[in-house]
Write an enzyme that holds these catalytic residues in place. Structure first.
Site, PDB file in Angstrom:
ATOM      1  N   ASP A 132      -2.402  -6.652   2.541  1.00 43.54           N
ATOM      2  CA  ASP A 132      -3.734  -6.029   2.466  1.00 43.54           C
ATOM      3  C   ASP A 132      -3.761  -4.652   3.138  1.00 43.54           C
ATOM      4  O   ASP A 132      -3.456  -4.536   4.318  1.00 43.54           O
ATOM      5  CB  ASP A 132      -4.779  -6.922   3.152  1.00 43.54           C
ATOM      6  CG  ASP A 132      -4.918  -8.278   2.474  1.00 43.54           C
ATOM      7  OD1 ASP A 132      -5.502  -8.318   1.384  1.00 43.54           O
ATOM      8  OD2 ASP A 132      -4.418  -9.283   3.029  1.00 43.54           O
TER       9      ASP A 132
ATOM     10  N   ASP B 219       3.570  -5.784   4.815  1.00 42.11           N
ATOM     11  CA  ASP B 219       2.209  -6.303   4.941  1.00 42.11           C
ATOM     12  C   ASP B 219       1.583  -6.190   3.546  1.00 42.11           C
ATOM     13  O   ASP B 219       2.055  -5.412   2.718  1.00 42.11           O
ATOM     14  CB  ASP B 219       1.437  -5.449   5.964  1.00 42.11           C
ATOM     15  CG  ASP B 219      -0.051  -5.725   5.943  1.00 42.11           C
ATOM     16  OD1 ASP B 219      -0.427  -6.918   6.040  1.00 42.11           O
ATOM     17  OD2 ASP B 219      -0.848  -4.765   5.817  1.00 42.11           O
TER      18      ASP B 219
ATOM     19  N   ASP C 203      -0.446  -1.201   7.853  1.00 41.03           N
ATOM     20  CA  ASP C 203      -1.522  -0.202   7.810  1.00 41.03           C
ATOM     21  C   ASP C 203      -2.491  -0.302   8.979  1.00 41.03           C
ATOM     22  O   ASP C 203      -3.193   0.648   9.275  1.00 41.03           O
ATOM     23  CB  ASP C 203      -2.327  -0.335   6.516  1.00 41.03           C
ATOM     24  CG  ASP C 203      -3.170  -1.604   6.510  1.00 41.03           C
ATOM     25  OD1 ASP C 203      -2.578  -2.701   6.576  1.00 41.03           O
ATOM     26  OD2 ASP C 203      -4.412  -1.511   6.493  1.00 41.03           O
TER      27      ASP C 203
HETATM   28 MG   LIG Z   1      -2.970  -4.736   6.414  1.00 42.98          MG
END
Ligand SMILES: [Mg+2]
Length: 224
Positions: free
Chosen positions: A13, A11, A171
């Site tokens: 961001d 991922d 995240d």
């Molecule tokens: Mg993310």
């Protein structure tokens, strides 16, 4: 040693770069531009969301209609603003650059799987580096965005690997749900909102100290 792991799916961001904080600023600026304000709870809830969902939520929160034209226009504003911010360079999440290098050096296939649109991802890749990824999948290139499994499925399709043989690094709750639904094992490195525990979800506080051993432990077939 890591041949059991077919690919690592990153991922962007919040996982590789600290861009969620920058998005958060753009969102607040959009709300202000529209004459309103965004609550901290909404900003947190929008972590890892698609551009259209973000634009639509901001519009509703400031009391404006979120019809198609308004969402498109607010989304455009958000893209332009974030483009400006991203082009100044993106701060790495702790240990992320080293983790990318570790996986690259081991010759494991890699993908970048992001909800961010291609035009903005390209700006981010100017600072992250394109050399880390065999393929990149952006939010405007798939039929549905995270938490739908489509982005992760697409990345695996492009790499020619089975999702169940892959490790995704995420995240957010949204991204983790997407990767898990696609069938990948998920290494969760939370950056903001808490991510619920679940089957084939492993947690790390940061990517500092990440080694190939982490991948081996993560993948069920490699610990048998
Ligand atoms: Mg993310």
């Amino acid at each position: 040693m890591t041949s059991e792991v077919a690919a690592v799916l990153w991922d962007m961001d919040g996982t590789l770069v600290d861009s969620e904080g920058l998005w958060s600023i753009s969102m607040a600026q959009l709300a202000a531009h529209l004459g309103g304000e965004l609550s901290a709870a909404t900003r947190e809830e929008l972590t890892g969301s698609s551009l259209r969902r973000t634009a639509s939520t901001v519009l509703r929160e400031v009391g404006l209609p979120d019809d198609d034209a308004a969402v498109t226009s607010a989304g455009r504003w958000l893209l332009d603003r974030t483009h400006e911010v991203f082009s100044r360079g993106l701060p790495w999440r702790p240990g992320a650059r080293e983790a990318l290098a570790t996986v690259r050096a081991a010759g494991v296939a890699t993908a970048l799987v992001t909800s961010t649109y291609r035009e903005l991802t390209e700006v981010a890749l100017d600072s992250i580096g394109r050399e880390w990824f065999d393929v990149t999948v952006c939010g405007d290139e798939v039929s549905a965005t995270k938490p739908d499994p489509a982005p992760y499925r697409r990345a695996c399709e492009l790499l020619g690997v089975d999702p169940s043989a892959c490790v995704a690094v995420e995240d957010s709750p949204t991204g983790t749900a997407s990767a898990a639904a696609a069938g990948a094992t998920v290494l969760v490195v939370p950056a903001g909102p808490d991510v619920a525990a679940g089957e084939r979800r492993y947690f790390r506080d940061t990517l500092v100290g990440f080694t190939l051993g982490d991948l081996r432990l993560l993948h069920p077939t490699s610990v048998e």
